[in-house]
Write an enzyme that holds these catalytic residues in place. Structure first.
Site, mmCIF file in Angstrom:
data_model
loop_
_atom_site.group_PDB
_atom_site.id
_atom_site.type_symbol
_atom_site.label_atom_id
_atom_site.label_comp_id
_atom_site.label_asym_id
_atom_site.label_seq_id
_atom_site.Cartn_x
_atom_site.Cartn_y
_atom_site.Cartn_z
ATOM 1 N N CYS A 77 1.591 3.547 -9.055
ATOM 2 C CA CYS A 77 0.949 2.342 -8.036
ATOM 3 C C CYS A 77 0.893 1.204 -8.787
ATOM 4 O O CYS A 77 1.486 0.080 -8.559
ATOM 5 C CB CYS A 77 -0.129 2.911 -7.290
ATOM 6 S SG CYS A 77 -1.393 3.325 -8.438
ATOM 7 N N HIS A 128 -6.278 3.684 -7.149
ATOM 8 C CA HIS A 128 -4.943 3.431 -6.473
ATOM 9 C C HIS A 128 -4.985 2.023 -6.156
ATOM 10 O O HIS A 128 -6.153 1.591 -5.915
ATOM 11 C CB HIS A 128 -4.930 4.523 -5.569
ATOM 12 C CG HIS A 128 -3.541 4.521 -4.849
ATOM 13 N ND1 HIS A 128 -2.425 4.829 -5.569
ATOM 14 C CD2 HIS A 128 -3.239 4.059 -3.674
ATOM 15 C CE1 HIS A 128 -1.507 4.722 -4.658
ATOM 16 N NE2 HIS A 128 -1.721 4.232 -3.398
ATOM 17 N N HIS A 140 2.354 0.559 -1.013
ATOM 18 C CA HIS A 140 1.867 1.194 -2.131
ATOM 19 C C HIS A 140 2.771 2.257 -2.629
ATOM 20 O O HIS A 140 3.774 2.610 -1.702
ATOM 21 C CB HIS A 140 0.388 1.706 -1.864
ATOM 22 C CG HIS A 140 0.621 3.060 -0.835
ATOM 23 N ND1 HIS A 140 -0.041 4.241 -1.082
ATOM 24 C CD2 HIS A 140 0.863 3.013 0.482
ATOM 25 C CE1 HIS A 140 0.038 5.017 -0.230
ATOM 26 N NE2 HIS A 140 0.563 4.462 0.841
#
Length: 176
Positions: A77, A128, A140
């Protein structure tokens, strides 16, 4: 005074959720409308950013998740976000999501614009990051589906949300 600010933020968040789940709802009071609708200049800016984000997505959609990965054969990510901001906005971000979370200024969910970074706690020590693309959606790298666009208002993402950050895209012309 601080209580009034918190109450206003709660009202805006409620209004955004109301609009998301009841699109035909109309306010009689135009002052409430101003909480949800952005000025034309800001919308134009957001559209440029959104177009750049979606162009980037078209090149990366479905790319699998790979912890520590930095390319189209597998990406994590924070590397995905770092590459996106370098390629589309010529803006250098740190490599880790924990470092990226210190960039820019904090933004309320009710004030999100395309290009704002969204941070989530997905484990006791794991962070994240994704990027808001508009319409209550963000891009994402999912461990399950790879690079994807997800709904911000899903119960999972709402439960794990930490913060949103705006990292200085004002005045930058994105490259497509």
């Amino acid at each position: 005074m601080a209580g009034d600010t918190r109450l206003n933020k709660m009202k805006r968040s409620f209004l955004v959720l109301l609009m998301a789940f009841w699109p035909g709802f109309v306010f009689a009071d135009s002052s409430l409308d101003s909480l949800l609708y952005k000025p034309e200049v800001e919308q134009s800016y957001s559209n440029e950013i959104q177009n750049a984000l979606l162009a980037h997505y078209s090149n990366w959609a479905g790319t699998r998740h790979k912890l520590g990965g930095t390319g189209t054969n597998g990406v994590d990510c924070s590397s995905f976000i770092q590459t996106l901001f370098q390629d589309k906005f010529q803006l250098r971000l740190p490599r880790s999501s924990r470092e990226q979370m210190t960039m820019g200024e904090r933004v309320d969910l009710s004030d999100l614009r395309s290009g704002d970074l969204l941070f989530f706690r997905t484990g006791p020590t794991r962070r994240h990051v994704g990027v808001y693309v508009g319409n209550n959606q963000f891009m994402h790298v999912s461990t399950r589906a790879g690079v994807e666009i997800a709904k911000l208002l899903s119960p999972y993402w709402q439960r794990h949300f930490i913060t949103a950050r705006r990292v200085g895209l004002a005045g930058i012309t994105p490259s497509n």
